[in-house]
Write a protein that holds these residues in place. Structure first.
Motif: not given
Length: 136
Positions: A1-27
């Motif tokens: 994984m190059n640095n640009d991919d690392f940046r992209q996937w880090s952001r995607r993982a952070a967005d996923w984590g925020a969405d997960y926490r926001n919708n946790l009550r629905d699981r």
């Protein structure tokens, strides 16, 4: 994984984590899977070639997530891990990004000294006398 991919996937993982926490009550609190279901969804043999990160992320969402107990669910009243606060998740990301080994002063002076200070703050907050110490 190059640095640009690392940046992209880090952001995607952070967005996923925020969405997960926001919708946790629905699981559901506990996974609705039978023993062996997750194992059966994973290939028996390792892949011959590297898989693209979008496939790995999709596997996480489709195969792993459905088999997880959601410890931070508002209706889960068993154990209370200390790394649940959002600030702890961000801090863990920083530690992971550095691959810090925080077991001794020699392996991470800053972590060791921060831990020592934090334990002393806890001592003070609890009103314990000087001389009480420990490790986290």
């Amino acid at each position: 994984m190059n640095n640009d991919d690392f940046r992209q996937w880090s952001r995607r993982a952070a967005d996923w984590g925020a969405d997960y926490r926001n919708n946790l009550r629905d699981r559901p609190v506990r996974p609705l899977v039978e023993p062996g279901a997750v194992s059966r969804s994973i290939e028996v043999s390792p892949p011959e070639d590297a898989e693209p990160m979008d496939r790995i992320f999709a596997d996480f969402e489709e195969k792993i997530l459905p088999g997880m107990t959601h410890w931070q669910h508002p209706r889960f009243f068993a154990y209370f891990p200390a790394n649940a606060a959002a600030v702890s998740v961000v801090a863990e990301y920083l530690v992971s990004a550095m691959a810090a080994q925080c077991m001794l002063w020699q392996t991470s002076p800053a972590a060791t000294e921060l831990e020592t200070r934090t334990v002393d703050w806890m001592r003070q907050a609890l009103g314990l006398p000087e001389g009480f110490s420990g490790v986290i």
